[in-house]
Design a protein around this motif. Structure first.
Motif, mmCIF file in Angstrom:
data_model
loop_
_atom_site.group_PDB
_atom_site.id
_atom_site.type_symbol
_atom_site.label_atom_id
_atom_site.label_comp_id
_atom_site.label_asym_id
_atom_site.label_seq_id
_atom_site.Cartn_x
_atom_site.Cartn_y
_atom_site.Cartn_z
ATOM 1 N N ASP A 1 78.112 -11.117 -17.228
ATOM 2 C CA ASP A 1 79.135 -10.083 -17.131
ATOM 3 C C ASP A 1 78.682 -8.797 -17.806
ATOM 4 O OD1 ASP A 1 82.086 -9.488 -16.478
ATOM 5 O OD2 ASP A 1 81.966 -8.994 -18.622
ATOM 6 N N THR A 2 77.997 -8.922 -18.935
ATOM 7 C CA THR A 2 77.500 -7.740 -19.642
ATOM 8 C C THR A 2 76.447 -7.023 -18.812
ATOM 9 O OG1 THR A 2 77.908 -8.807 -21.771
ATOM 10 C CG2 THR A 2 76.408 -6.925 -21.774
ATOM 11 N N VAL A 3 75.596 -7.775 -18.126
ATOM 12 C CA VAL A 3 74.570 -7.164 -17.270
ATOM 13 C C VAL A 3 75.224 -6.353 -16.158
ATOM 14 C CG1 VAL A 3 72.714 -7.628 -15.611
ATOM 15 C CG2 VAL A 3 72.842 -8.917 -17.760
ATOM 16 N N VAL A 4 76.274 -6.933 -15.531
ATOM 17 C CA VAL A 4 76.956 -6.250 -14.428
ATOM 18 C C VAL A 4 77.650 -4.992 -14.920
ATOM 19 C CG1 VAL A 4 78.852 -6.445 -12.746
ATOM 20 C CG2 VAL A 4 77.253 -8.349 -13.074
ATOM 21 N N ARG A 5 78.357 -5.105 -16.049
ATOM 22 C CA ARG A 5 79.145 -3.973 -16.536
ATOM 23 C C ARG A 5 78.282 -2.858 -17.100
ATOM 24 N NH1 ARG A 5 81.690 -4.743 -20.608
ATOM 25 N NH2 ARG A 5 81.193 -6.895 -21.206
ATOM 26 N N THR A 6 77.218 -3.193 -17.817
ATOM 27 C CA THR A 6 76.399 -2.167 -18.488
ATOM 28 C C THR A 6 75.207 -1.731 -17.662
ATOM 29 O OG1 THR A 6 74.995 -3.820 -19.582
ATOM 30 C CG2 THR A 6 77.005 -3.126 -20.731
ATOM 31 N N GLU A 7 74.854 -2.576 -16.662
ATOM 32 C CA GLU A 7 73.650 -2.331 -15.862
ATOM 33 C C GLU A 7 72.415 -2.184 -16.760
ATOM 34 O OE1 GLU A 7 74.310 1.002 -13.281
ATOM 35 O OE2 GLU A 7 75.690 -0.113 -11.985
ATOM 36 N N GLU A 8 72.409 -2.953 -17.831
ATOM 37 C CA GLU A 8 71.299 -2.981 -18.775
ATOM 38 C C GLU A 8 70.787 -4.416 -18.917
ATOM 39 O OE1 GLU A 8 69.813 -0.520 -20.304
ATOM 40 O OE2 GLU A 8 71.183 1.085 -19.684
ATOM 41 N N PRO A 9 69.470 -4.594 -19.138
ATOM 42 C CA PRO A 9 68.933 -5.954 -19.338
ATOM 43 C C PRO A 9 69.539 -6.599 -20.578
ATOM 44 C CG PRO A 9 67.169 -4.357 -18.953
ATOM 45 C CD PRO A 9 68.411 -3.569 -19.171
ATOM 46 N N GLN A 10 69.741 -7.896 -20.516
ATOM 47 C CA GLN A 10 70.287 -8.663 -21.635
ATOM 48 C C GLN A 10 69.403 -9.883 -21.882
ATOM 49 O OE1 GLN A 10 72.967 -7.575 -23.428
ATOM 50 N NE2 GLN A 10 72.977 -5.753 -22.070
ATOM 51 N N THR A 11 69.285 -10.267 -23.171
ATOM 52 C CA THR A 11 68.416 -11.383 -23.552
ATOM 53 C C THR A 11 69.222 -12.421 -24.315
ATOM 54 O OG1 THR A 11 66.519 -9.901 -23.734
ATOM 55 C CG2 THR A 11 66.311 -12.037 -24.789
ATOM 56 N N LEU A 12 68.873 -13.698 -24.102
ATOM 57 C CA LEU A 12 69.547 -14.782 -24.792
ATOM 58 C C LEU A 12 68.554 -15.922 -25.024
ATOM 59 C CD1 LEU A 12 72.307 -15.853 -25.847
ATOM 60 C CD2 LEU A 12 72.617 -16.925 -23.598
ATOM 61 N N GLU A 13 68.538 -16.437 -26.242
ATOM 62 C CA GLU A 13 67.702 -17.596 -26.547
ATOM 63 C C GLU A 13 68.573 -18.841 -26.611
ATOM 64 O OE1 GLU A 13 65.292 -17.178 -30.010
ATOM 65 O OE2 GLU A 13 63.944 -15.705 -29.097
ATOM 66 N N SER A 14 68.013 -19.964 -26.148
ATOM 67 C CA SER A 14 68.796 -21.199 -26.113
ATOM 68 C C SER A 14 67.887 -22.406 -26.291
ATOM 69 C CB SER A 14 69.556 -21.312 -24.786
ATOM 70 O OG SER A 14 68.628 -21.356 -23.693
ATOM 71 N N TYR A 15 68.534 -23.522 -26.588
ATOM 72 C CA TYR A 15 67.807 -24.782 -26.733
ATOM 73 C C TYR A 15 68.354 -25.773 -25.714
ATOM 74 C CZ TYR A 15 66.127 -29.164 -28.744
ATOM 75 O OH TYR A 15 65.525 -30.390 -28.931
ATOM 76 N N ASN A 16 67.456 -26.379 -24.939
ATOM 77 C CA ASN A 16 67.839 -27.339 -23.919
ATOM 78 C C ASN A 16 67.650 -28.744 -24.476
ATOM 79 O OD1 ASN A 16 67.826 -29.138 -21.617
ATOM 80 N ND2 ASN A 16 67.570 -27.308 -20.318
ATOM 81 N N HIS A 17 68.772 -29.448 -24.644
ATOM 82 C CA HIS A 17 68.696 -30.791 -25.224
ATOM 83 C C HIS A 17 68.027 -31.785 -24.291
ATOM 84 C CE1 HIS A 17 71.132 -29.896 -28.793
ATOM 85 N NE2 HIS A 17 71.852 -29.108 -27.997
#
Length: 484
Positions: free
Chosen positions: A91-107
């Motif tokens: 949603d942030t990417v669509v609204r801001t039209e800016e790249p977004q980054t997220l780190e996660s761990y896959n169990h």
């Protein structure tokens, strides 16, 4: 449609197809996972889901999900337990039209991933998925290492600080802050120095100025005034860090409180000085007793034997003549030995004529007794005070005694000179020499002589130095500033 337009349109479609094929080939070769998503919006125009439109082989390898099972499906279908933060990211990417980054761990895979999402044409979203497990592990190891280092540093009883060439602090440990009554926030990025005792400033600056790429470490002991106003002795080990061109980058100073050690050393020096004073008193008393009692009796005995030799009874002349002569010779020998002993204990030549004459007398006596080749270079000097003159003579006497007892030397050189307001006494030999550090570590009686010489020099404010090595002989050097 004209035939030319149809040809151009066909050519354009062909070029688009070729470009798409090249893009697909490029995406297939990427090591990072790729996916193309179509966002799905709710009544409030916020992203509530997204549909898989395209993935690459790397995405399959990274996630373990097959493209055939994904395309056309929604995230919520494939991942029913999808966290809300992923939808917030889209949603942030669509609204801001800016790249977004997220780190996660896959169990499921036990891996860490970095996801980067970009806005794409027609409202679509492009995502790249990168396996950052090794980087995360390295970061965690680094953080753990830093934590261990900081724990060690903070648990230290020593003060630790680092600062730039202009004095700006880059690090201080808790002990440093506690000792000097500051906080890290007050010091980091600022310039501040502990309050050193004024009398120590010249020596501190001299040692700091002597540091260089070839001599990057300086150990300095000086007094500092603590936050509570107390004056304590501290030892600082200063280490400079230079770049490859010899430019100073940073200095680290590790300090520890040595007040107790300094007090113990001062107490030892006081005890040594008291012993020396008592030794001199004892020497004076014994020399006086030898001179007044035994010397007088020997003189009387010598006179009586001389008279007996000159006027013997006629009947005893031939029988005891040789015995009397032998007795007189023995009395003379005893008298000479007694004078030598009194000279060692309390040399009258020092009292009457000064250091240079006493050195000449004693050096000649020892050289003659031991068969040493003697070199004397004795300048006339102004006589220092009685205590200083006596201390210099005792140091010389002890040094020559060591030559006689330990050095196995054949030659000894003695010098007394003046050099720009300084009296310089030196004694060197060509003997066996010794390892000074090894002798000091053994704490044997043989080291007591060195300690006594050092303490005698310290007591009169003289500089004492001894230079030696196994097989290289020994040089003893004492320098004393002349009295004004």
């Amino acid at each position: 449609m004209k035939q030319g337009n149809i040809v151009n349109l066909g050519r354009a479609f062909a070029e688009c197809a070729a470009f798409r094929a090249r893009c697909q080939s490029l995406l297939a070769k990427l090591r990072d996972g790729y996916l193309l998503l179509e966002p799905i919006f709710g009544a409030d125009h916020r992203v509530i889901d997204a549909r898989y439109l395209e993935t690459n082989p790397a995405f399959e390898r990274t996630t373990g999900l097959r493209s055939a099972d994904l395309l056309g499906k929604c995230l919520s279908e494939v991942l029913p337990n999808l966290e809300q933060r992923w939808l917030d990211l889209l949603d942030t990417v669509v609204r801001t039209e800016e790249p977004q980054t997220l780190e996660s761990y896959n169990h499921n895979t036990g891996r860490f991933y970095e996801s980067i999402c970009f806005p794409f044409e027609n409202g679509l979203i492009v995502g790249f998925l990168r396996d950052v497990t090794e980087r995360k592990r390295m970061e965690e190891e680094l953080q753990a290492s830093e934590l261990r280092y900081r724990t060690v540093v903070e648990d230290e009883t020593e003060t630790i600080s680092r600062f730039l060439p202009d004095g700006t602090y880059t690090f201080v440990n808790e002990v440093y802050c506690r000792v000097f009554g500051k906080t890290a926030e007050e010091l980091i990025g600022q310039k501040w120095w502990p309050v050193a005792f004024p009398d120590d400033l010249a020596e501190i600056q001299s040692k700091l100025d002597a540091m260089s790429p070839a001599n990057p470490v300086a150990v300095i002991e000086n007094r500092v005034i603590l936050a509570n106003g107390e004056v304590r002795w501290m030892q600082f080990v200063n280490r400079n860090f230079y770049d490859q061109n010899g430019k100073l980058l940073e200095t680290q100073a590790v300090g520890r409180d040595v007040t107790e050690r300094r007090n113990a050393e001062e107490a030892t020096r006081h005890y040594a000085r008291r012993l020396l004073e008592q030794e001199e008193d004892l020497r004076r008393e014994i020399a006086s007793e030898l001179h007044d009692e035994i010397g007088r009796e020997l003189a009387v005995l010598s006179m009586e034997l001389t008279m007996l030799k000159a006027f013997p009874p006629e009947r005893l002349r031939e029988r005891y003549q040789l015995t009397l002569e032998g007795a007189l010779d023995k009395v003379s020998t005893i008298n000479q030995s007694l004078r030598g002993l009194m000279g060692k204990l309390r040399p009258p030549v020092l009292e009457d004529f000064g250091l240079v004459s006493a050195v000449r007398w004693y050096a000649n006596m020892v050289a003659k007794r031991c068969g040493l080749a003697l070199e004397l270079a004795l300048e006339e000097i102004p006589r220092p005070s009685h205590d200083k003159e006596l201390a210099l003579y005792r140091i010389f006497q002890e040094a020559l005694h060591n030559v006689e007892k330990h050095a196995r030397a054949t030659r000894v050189a003695v010098s007394v000179a003046r050099d720009r307001g300084t009296i310089v006494l030196s004694l060197s030999d060509n003997g066996a020499g010794f390892d000074r550090q090894a002798v000091s570590s053994r704490q044997q009686l043989s080291n007591w002589g060195l300690t006594i010489m050092q303490e005698r020099a310290r007591a009169i404010g003289a500089r004492f130095d001894i230079q030696t090595a196994p097989g290289q002989g020994t040089l003893v050097l004492v320098e004393l500033e002349e009295e004004v």
